[in-house]
Design a protein around this motif. Sequence first.
Motif, PDB file in Angstrom:
ATOM      1  N   TRP A  54       0.842  -1.184   0.000  1.00  0.00           N
ATOM      2  CA  TRP A  54       0.000   0.000   0.000  1.00  0.00           C
ATOM      3  C   TRP A  54       0.883   1.241   0.000  1.00  0.00           C
ATOM      4  O   TRP A  54       1.645   1.472   0.943  1.00  0.00           O
ATOM      5  CB  TRP A  54      -0.899  -0.022   1.239  1.00  0.00           C
ATOM      6  CG  TRP A  54      -1.687   1.216   1.462  1.00  0.00           C
ATOM      7  CD1 TRP A  54      -2.725   1.671   0.705  1.00  0.00           C
ATOM      8  CD2 TRP A  54      -1.495   2.150   2.514  1.00  0.00           C
ATOM      9  NE1 TRP A  54      -3.197   2.840   1.216  1.00  0.00           N
ATOM     10  CE2 TRP A  54      -2.461   3.155   2.344  1.00  0.00           C
ATOM     11  CE3 TRP A  54      -0.619   2.234   3.577  1.00  0.00           C
ATOM     12  CZ2 TRP A  54      -2.558   4.237   3.197  1.00  0.00           C
ATOM     13  CZ3 TRP A  54      -0.719   3.317   4.437  1.00  0.00           C
ATOM     14  CH2 TRP A  54      -1.684   4.306   4.240  1.00  0.00           C
ATOM     15  N   GLY A  55       0.846   2.010  -1.101  1.00  0.00           N
ATOM     16  CA  GLY A  55       1.717   3.175  -1.198  1.00  0.00           C
ATOM     17  C   GLY A  55       1.190   4.197  -2.178  1.00  0.00           C
ATOM     18  O   GLY A  55       0.032   4.142  -2.614  1.00  0.00           O
ATOM     19  N   MET A  56       2.065   5.106  -2.588  1.00  0.00           N
ATOM     20  CA  MET A  56       1.631   6.226  -3.424  1.00  0.00           C
ATOM     21  C   MET A  56       1.210   5.802  -4.817  1.00  0.00           C
ATOM     22  O   MET A  56       0.434   6.507  -5.472  1.00  0.00           O
ATOM     23  CB  MET A  56       2.745   7.270  -3.509  1.00  0.00           C
ATOM     24  CG  MET A  56       2.953   8.010  -2.205  1.00  0.00           C
ATOM     25  SD  MET A  56       4.135   9.366  -2.362  1.00  0.00           S
ATOM     26  CE  MET A  56       3.232  10.496  -3.425  1.00  0.00           C
ATOM     27  N   ARG A  57       1.700   4.654  -5.288  1.00  0.00           N
ATOM     28  CA  ARG A  57       1.332   4.225  -6.638  1.00  0.00           C
ATOM     29  C   ARG A  57       0.156   3.247  -6.618  1.00  0.00           C
ATOM     30  O   ARG A  57      -0.229   2.709  -7.651  1.00  0.00           O
ATOM     31  CB  ARG A  57       2.536   3.604  -7.353  1.00  0.00           C
ATOM     32  CG  ARG A  57       3.691   4.594  -7.475  1.00  0.00           C
ATOM     33  CD  ARG A  57       4.717   4.192  -8.516  1.00  0.00           C
ATOM     34  NE  ARG A  57       4.219   4.441  -9.868  1.00  0.00           N
ATOM     35  CZ  ARG A  57       3.997   3.484 -10.779  1.00  0.00           C
ATOM     36  NH1 ARG A  57       4.221   2.219 -10.474  1.00  0.00           N
ATOM     37  NH2 ARG A  57       3.576   3.797 -11.976  1.00  0.00           N
ATOM     38  N   GLY A  61      -3.112   6.319  -7.952  1.00  0.00           N
ATOM     39  CA  GLY A  61      -1.744   6.801  -7.989  1.00  0.00           C
ATOM     40  C   GLY A  61      -1.631   8.287  -7.714  1.00  0.00           C
ATOM     41  O   GLY A  61      -2.465   9.089  -8.162  1.00  0.00           O
ATOM     42  N   TYR A  62      -0.597   8.672  -6.967  1.00  0.00           N
ATOM     43  CA  TYR A  62      -0.381  10.075  -6.604  1.00  0.00           C
ATOM     44  C   TYR A  62       1.104  10.391  -6.716  1.00  0.00           C
ATOM     45  O   TYR A  62       1.956   9.528  -6.502  1.00  0.00           O
ATOM     46  CB  TYR A  62      -0.852  10.346  -5.163  1.00  0.00           C
ATOM     47  CG  TYR A  62      -2.336  10.144  -4.981  1.00  0.00           C
ATOM     48  CD1 TYR A  62      -3.214  11.211  -5.084  1.00  0.00           C
ATOM     49  CD2 TYR A  62      -2.849   8.872  -4.738  1.00  0.00           C
ATOM     50  CE1 TYR A  62      -4.584  11.022  -4.939  1.00  0.00           C
ATOM     51  CE2 TYR A  62      -4.217   8.670  -4.586  1.00  0.00           C
ATOM     52  CZ  TYR A  62      -5.078   9.748  -4.691  1.00  0.00           C
ATOM     53  OH  TYR A  62      -6.431   9.557  -4.558  1.00  0.00           O
ATOM     54  N   SER A  66       1.063  15.009   0.070  1.00  0.00           N
ATOM     55  CA  SER A  66      -0.100  15.511   0.806  1.00  0.00           C
ATOM     56  C   SER A  66      -1.403  15.038   0.163  1.00  0.00           C
ATOM     57  O   SER A  66      -2.370  14.720   0.867  1.00  0.00           O
ATOM     58  CB  SER A  66      -0.062  17.035   0.881  1.00  0.00           C
ATOM     59  OG  SER A  66      -0.024  17.615  -0.419  1.00  0.00           O
ATOM     60  N   ALA A  67      -1.433  14.986  -1.176  1.00  0.00           N
ATOM     61  CA  ALA A  67      -2.647  14.529  -1.854  1.00  0.00           C
ATOM     62  C   ALA A  67      -2.913  13.057  -1.568  1.00  0.00           C
ATOM     63  O   ALA A  67      -4.064  12.643  -1.363  1.00  0.00           O
ATOM     64  CB  ALA A  67      -2.516  14.763  -3.356  1.00  0.00           C
ATOM     65  N   TRP A  68      -1.857  12.262  -1.535  1.00  0.00           N
ATOM     66  CA  TRP A  68      -2.001  10.836  -1.215  1.00  0.00           C
ATOM     67  C   TRP A  68      -2.507  10.661   0.214  1.00  0.00           C
ATOM     68  O   TRP A  68      -3.472   9.930   0.460  1.00  0.00           O
ATOM     69  CB  TRP A  68      -0.660  10.128  -1.402  1.00  0.00           C
ATOM     70  CG  TRP A  68      -0.635   8.713  -0.892  1.00  0.00           C
ATOM     71  CD1 TRP A  68      -1.467   7.687  -1.255  1.00  0.00           C
ATOM     72  CD2 TRP A  68       0.264   8.162   0.068  1.00  0.00           C
ATOM     73  NE1 TRP A  68      -1.141   6.533  -0.587  1.00  0.00           N
ATOM     74  CE2 TRP A  68      -0.078   6.798   0.239  1.00  0.00           C
ATOM     75  CE3 TRP A  68       1.323   8.680   0.804  1.00  0.00           C
ATOM     76  CZ2 TRP A  68       0.603   5.957   1.116  1.00  0.00           C
ATOM     77  CZ3 TRP A  68       2.016   7.847   1.666  1.00  0.00           C
ATOM     78  CH2 TRP A  68       1.661   6.502   1.830  1.00  0.00           C
TER      79      TRP A  68
END
Length: 597
Positions: A54-57, A61-62, A66-68
């Motif tokens: 579980w991560g930014m991609r 996807g981000y 901050s948006a993620w």
Amino acid sequence: MSRRPRGRLRAWLATALLAVGTLLFAGPAPARAEVVHARQQWLRDSQAGLFLHWGMRTSPGYTSCSAWEKAVTDGGWDADYWVGEAEKLHAKYLVLASFHSRLGYSRAWPSDIPGSCSTKRDFLGELISAADARGLKVLLYMTDDPQWHDEGGHEWLDSAAYSDYKGRDVDLTTRDGFGEFSYDNFVEVMRNYPKLSGFWIDNDNDYWIDHGLYEKVRADRPGWLLSNNNEDTPIMDTVSNEQKTGMTPAYDYPQAVWSPQPRLTEACFKLPSSGAWWYSGTDSAVDQALTLRRLIANSGSSVKSLMAETAQVNGRFPSKQEAFNNVAKTYLDAIWGSLNGTEGGGYSYGGLAPGTWNDGAHGVTTVSKADPDLHFVHVLTKPSGSTLTVRDNGYRAQRITDFRTGKQLSFSQGNGKITITGIADWDPYDTVLKVETDGRQGLIPANSMTASASSSASGHPASAVLDADPQGYWDNNTKLPVSLSFDLRSAKSIQYLAINQREWSVSYARSDTEQSARIRDYQIQVSSDGTDWGSAVKTGTLPSARGVQFIDIPATTKRYVRLTVNSTWAAATDTKRYKKLLIDEVRIGSGYAGKSS
């Protein structure tokens, strides 16, 4: 998850193990390679874990930290949900993989170390607390690999910020630079999260090795586990591998395991039948039969199952995975007594023989840790008829029942086998038979005989096959043919040999360079005086298969018995295993167990 060769690793291990006092850096003493340790007990008592990528991609996807974080928070991410889903799978631990090379190297926890995204909200701390409250453990995934630093056209690593933090230039896109950055993160996590249970490490980085990372973990957090993916490094508690496909049967991953027990061994596999290890935007199907059978087959070989589910950005699982978890809870509840508190049968812990049985049947066995005379037969592929025959491994059966229903089943026993008849209610995934025994019968006590060999490697004598210690084994020192001879000290009846070969190689020829080091062609001789052996009383070929193997001989009474191995299954192209033979245990049966009255 990723794979990367590590050219300097083996040299480092040799140095660390053979000359532990000569490190080139200042730091704690080298960690010991402990195959068995108290810190491992919780994992040894577990059957399964839940793997969370579980991560930014994670889709959609981000690229903005901050948006993620806002998307995750606004989506209602809740650590209690993940722990609850793990409990449905009867998992006892979770592995959180956010600091992952394919997921933007994002850290789901606050950090004072710049270099990649880290959150203000402490998701890692929340997960540890939620798990701890319900008796589960959390391991943190850490990657060694900067090669995906610009995947998707975005630069995920901030070398400039990290360089300012360190007061000198550090390029995070190089292995040494990333090694230093990740080393600092290991240390920060150890300081901030004392209730974490350890690290799940995706391969090794030379910077970590050169700067004593693992020694520091052992010194600062001696109760934490270290688990390494893909390589059996002695300093680690656990070796984990991606579950292989292409098995026959498809669920029987233990055929591909090359880490010998009692080494802690784990298989990690995806529950979605297709797609990435992380959520990529699709609600992929879950093959219920394959997944449940994998878990059971692994348990039947004392292999832990780390099951990956693809959490979405808001933390919830796609609907088909949630549906599987609900099915798994009900299904596993009904048979959990045959898995929990057991070891795999037919290996170093005793138990009935697993593998291929009669008429196309295949499965595993388990043996209770609390009661070594209580066994379970897991029929994962049913026979073509209503009868099942398994090798008894010297155990005399008293009573056999269908574990789910309690229905008593008819059986007969003789010639080393238990034949169970009249089975009508085959489960579509796993028919579990409870076998109550009154112990092993007809085995010549190991302490009443001695063993010798025509060739042995230093530190691995023939006597190890009689010591009942799974950490000790006999090594033929790459000599073939080679003989193991047993002196029974007086003339005794001899009916069969039960052989546990060391489970350190695959049990099928996966490639020209990865083959089985198990016994192939053999002969058995007996003697009254240990000098005149005469002609072989039995010759044959053993299968390249895991678990205990049996050689039956015509009943005879002699003082000496000799097993000569003429060849093994590994070809000359497999330079690691060619002519190599390791044997954990040999039992000699003076007679077969009979059905208890």
